[in-house]
Design an enzyme around this catalytic site. Structure first.
Site, PDB file in Angstrom:
ATOM      1  N   GLU A   1       8.231 -32.346 -17.859  1.00  0.00           N
ATOM      2  CA  GLU A   1       9.690 -32.453 -17.766  1.00  0.00           C
ATOM      3  C   GLU A   1      10.210 -32.878 -19.128  1.00  0.00           C
ATOM      4  O   GLU A   1       9.567 -33.675 -19.821  1.00  0.00           O
ATOM      5  CB  GLU A   1      10.094 -33.502 -16.711  1.00  0.00           C
TER       6      GLU A   1
ATOM      7  N   CYS B   1      14.084 -34.518 -12.322  1.00  0.00           N
ATOM      8  CA  CYS B   1      15.531 -34.695 -12.178  1.00  0.00           C
ATOM      9  C   CYS B   1      16.329 -33.714 -13.033  1.00  0.00           C
ATOM     10  O   CYS B   1      17.460 -33.384 -12.675  1.00  0.00           O
ATOM     11  CB  CYS B   1      15.905 -36.114 -12.551  1.00  0.00           C
TER      12      CYS B   1
ATOM     13  N   ASN C   1      14.147 -30.486  -6.261  1.00  0.00           N
ATOM     14  CA  ASN C   1      13.305 -31.621  -6.630  1.00  0.00           C
ATOM     15  C   ASN C   1      13.806 -32.862  -5.906  1.00  0.00           C
ATOM     16  O   ASN C   1      14.977 -33.216  -6.034  1.00  0.00           O
ATOM     17  CB  ASN C   1      13.399 -31.867  -8.144  1.00  0.00           C
ATOM     18  N   GLU C   2      12.951 -33.519  -5.160  1.00  0.00           N
ATOM     19  CA  GLU C   2      13.302 -34.793  -4.514  1.00  0.00           C
ATOM     20  C   GLU C   2      14.637 -34.716  -3.775  1.00  0.00           C
ATOM     21  O   GLU C   2      15.499 -35.585  -3.943  1.00  0.00           O
ATOM     22  CB  GLU C   2      13.312 -35.936  -5.540  1.00  0.00           C
TER      23      GLU C   2
HETATM   24  O1  AHR Z   1       9.049 -38.342 -13.500  1.00  0.00           O
HETATM   25  C1  AHR Z   1      10.283 -38.966 -13.721  1.00  0.00           C
HETATM   26  C2  AHR Z   1      11.264 -38.683 -12.594  1.00  0.00           C
HETATM   27  O2  AHR Z   1      10.809 -39.274 -11.417  1.00  0.00           O
HETATM   28  C3  AHR Z   1      11.443 -37.250 -12.230  1.00  0.00           C
HETATM   29  O3  AHR Z   1      12.390 -36.654 -13.026  1.00  0.00           O
HETATM   30  C4  AHR Z   1      11.903 -37.306 -10.820  1.00  0.00           C
HETATM   31  O4  AHR Z   1      11.529 -36.186 -10.075  1.00  0.00           O
HETATM   32  C5  AHR Z   1      11.321 -38.588 -10.295  1.00  0.00           C
HETATM   33  O5  AHR Z   1      12.246 -39.359  -9.668  1.00  0.00           O
END
Ligand code: AHR
Length: 666
Positions: free
Chosen positions: A57, A266, A394-395
């Site tokens: 990321e 994120c 994501n999440e």
């Molecule tokens: O890995 C850091 C963050 O942790 C990522 O962006 C997110 O998916 C998680 O909350």
């Protein structure tokens, strides 16, 4: 780094046949704490070749300032804060009138850019020469790390207004000394024009800054100033816009990742507004045309490391790409707006979102005659990339997510029935969100891969090694897409890593349902990070810490067979943690042993029905101080005695034993 293991290997246990005596056992006077009996004829689940992978990321300056080796920070003057009300910070990275000898100004403008994707540029007006504009790179002091003997490619865009005189470009050290050849440019167009590429040939090494010394007076517009090393990772035909930072790629390569998840995390959701959601189409093609974007980690992304580079990196490393796209739901962990703001199926914006999924799959897998396959070919890759899976969100959680997931999944599977979709259980290891996700998945989406995330204290990892033992075996596959043991201090520590290792033995034992796992986050730039711990730390010039967690990931990833070898008896509570596997192609049996406790353990591993090579067995051991950010690694050649290997595993120690079957059916 060597030598530790010699102390930890203890003399061989004289075993009768392949079995160990029952009751208390002794190894040359030492009690045997753990006996692991493996039988070559007893094989468990296949272990996916994607089992251990990476999650990349753009957090902690992983891309710009990290693996993407552009040395100019804010090269196209687009820098904005990511707040809900973004503010331009046109001159981040730049110093004007650096020599303090000239007079003039540098003003941000957007009225008539050369690229509508990136509308910001600056107007430079010089009233007294020489007037110097400088870029320091990614730190407050000169921070462009130059490697002696290497060349650097430099270009910029400019539009003359009424400037007369040359612009002399060079690299300087922080003491004002020129350390490169000088490139003198005369502007000759009142339209936007690219000047260069030029080469700074073999400048002296060290930390530098780029200076543009205006020796004339008058005004010109300036944009997209780029300085990149020519010595990078990647074959030029496949990396037409320049490769990646080789030291970082080499560190990733040595983990032999089975997959790479990308781009988030994120950042998939953007910085609090739909308009900043990560749009993969902005990240391909000519770098100048990639629409820069802010992320919620607080900085701008040039997208120099875009989706094409990501696919190419995966191919270069033999890893499967696992992209994750936006589900139309803003970051829920940081939500400050009503759920009505989420995209809704049937609306034009949602239809466009679905199209993005389909187009990405076509970009990766379509032949060069398709619209997006043709763009991939034009970007240097006529053959398809190896895309098989795609993540939806994501999440995310809640009714809106499941509604959107369902609609996107249906559209993807209708167009590409061979693609596996990945869903999410949200950001937590347990609780209502996780439970709700599992109810949905077990009822409706048994064909999905499920991405679970957990950042927990080290003790959680020790007490949850059996997490997946009790999960339903109903076709659902598990992807542990983000995990890390977090000390209260959030420091990288050997103890956190060995707790992760303990947990990973449980993932491997459950390879019938666990198909992929990746530690998170992967990269962090020293002094410029938003999240810790991370797996690999670096600065402008080199890797500064391959952390204990990195060493565990590498140890596990590079020592895994193709099928699980279940032990005859499950480990007892308080035993060390272990997992064994056999590579059915090579005949190598791997046994991972993890002792996260303060007391050494004597371990005997025996191999029934195994015709083993008597030479060539090895034990790689990693150990360290509990709070240390570094580890000791050693390798030794233990003897095989009566079909068994004995090791003494010191406190806080992980090891992998390798033995090889002789030729014959594996
Ligand atoms: O890995 C850091 C963050 O942790 C990522 O962006 C997110 O998916 C998680 O909350």
């Amino acid at each position: 780094m060597r030598g530790h293991l010699q102390k930890t290997i203890i003399p061989m246990l004289a075993l009768m046949g392949t079995s160990c005596p029952s009751g208390p056992d002794f190894v040359s006077g030492n009690a045997v704490d753990v006996q692991i009996r493996l039988d070559v004829n007893t094989r468990g689940a296949e272990i996916a070749d994607t089992f251990y992978g990476l999650f990349f990321e753009d957090i902690n300056y992983s891309a710009d300032g990290g693996i993407y080796p552009e040395l100019v920070r804010n090269r196209s003057f687009e820098w904005k804060t990511p707040d809900p009300e973004p503010k331009l910070r046109t001159l981040i990275g730049w110093t004007v009138n650096y020599n303090k000898a000239g007079e003039g100004s540098v003003e941000g403008a957007t009225a008539s850019p050369f690229s509508t994707a990136n509308p910001a540029y600056v107007t430079v007006s010089v009233t007294k020469a020489p007037y110097v504009i400088a870029n320091r790179g990614f730190a407050a002091t000169p921070d462009m790390v130059l490697n002696p003997g290497e060349d650097y490619r430099f270009y910029f865009y400019a539009r003359d207004k009424d400037y007369s005189g040359n612009i002399v470009c060079a690299l300087e050290n922080g003491d004002g000394q020129t350390i490169s050849n000088e490139i003198s440019v005369t502007l000759n167009s009142s339209e936007w024009k690219k000047y260069g590429p030029f080469t700074f040939s073999s400048p002296s090494g060290g930390k530098a800054l780029l200076v543009l010394r205006c020796e004339g007076t008058g005004a010109f517009d300036l944009d997209f100033v780029s300085l990149m090393p020519t010595n990078t990772w990647g074959n030029a035909s496949q990396w037409p816009h320049g490769g990646l930072r080789a030291d970082i790629v080499e560190a990733l390569k040595s983990v032999k990742p089975g997959f790479i998840r990308f781009p988030g995390g994120c950042i998939v959701e953007g910085a609090y507004r739909h308009e900043t959601a990560y749009q993969w189409k902005d990240t391909i093609g000519a770098p100048e045309e990639r629409r820069e974007n802010s992320n919620l980690w607080g900085y701008m992304m040039s997208y120099g490391m875009g989706f094409h580079e990501y696919f190419q990196l995966c191919e270069d490393l033999g890893a499967e790409p696992v992209p994750v796209l936006y589900a139309g739901i803003l970051c829920q962990a940081r939500r400050d707006r009503p759920t009505e703001a989420d995209y809704h199926p049937g609306t034009p914006e949602f239809n466009a979102l679905i199209q993005d999924y389909l187009d990405l799959i076509e970009y990766a897998t379509g032949d060069a005659g398709t619209t997006w396959g043709a763009k991939r070919a034009a970007n240097g890759h006529p053959d398809p990339f190896n895309l098989k899976k795609i993540g939806i969100g994501n999440e995310n959680w809640g009714a809106n997510y499941w509604r959107n997931f369902d609609a996107i999944r249906s559209a993807v599977l209708a167009a590409y029935p061979g693609i596996k979709v990945i869903t999410t259980t949200g950001p937590l290891a347990s609780g209502g969100i996780n439970d709700e996700a599992w109810q949905k998945i077990n009822a409706l989406y048994k064909d999905a891969i499920v991405d679970e995330h957990y950042y927990m204290e080290p003790s959680w990892f020790l007490t949850n090694t059996r997490r997946y033992d009790s999960y339903l075996r109903n076709g659902v596959q598990i992807f542990v897409g983000e995990y890390a043991a977090h000390e209260t201090s959030r420091a990288n520590s050997w103890y956190a890593a060995i707790c992760e290792a303990s947990y990973m033995t449980g993932l491997e034992r459950n390879a019938d349902i666990v198909k992929m796992a990746s530690y998170a986050p992967l990269l962090a730039r020293e002094g410029m990070f938003q999240w810790a711990p991370d797996m690999i730390w670096f600065d402008g010039g080199s890797i500064t810490n391959l952390t204990p967690s990195y060493h565990i990931q590498r140890l596990f990833s590079t020592n895994t067979g193709t099928v699980v070898m279940p032990p005859e008896k499950a480990p007892k509570t308080g035993d060390l943690f272990h997992a064994s596997s056999l590579d059915e192609q090579t005949g190598v049996i791997y046994t991972k042993l993890v002792n996260p406790f303060p007391k050494a353990k004597n371990v005997v591993v025996s191999y029934a029905n195994a015709d083993l090579e008597t030479e060539g067995a090895s034990v790689v051991t990693i150990s360290g101080e509990k709070n240390s950010r570094s580890v000791s690694i050693s390798e030794d050649a233990p003897s095989l005695n009566n079909g068994a290997i004995t090791v003494r595993l010191g406190p806080y120690t992980a090891a992998v034993i390798q033995v090889r079957l002789k030729t014959g059916p594996k």
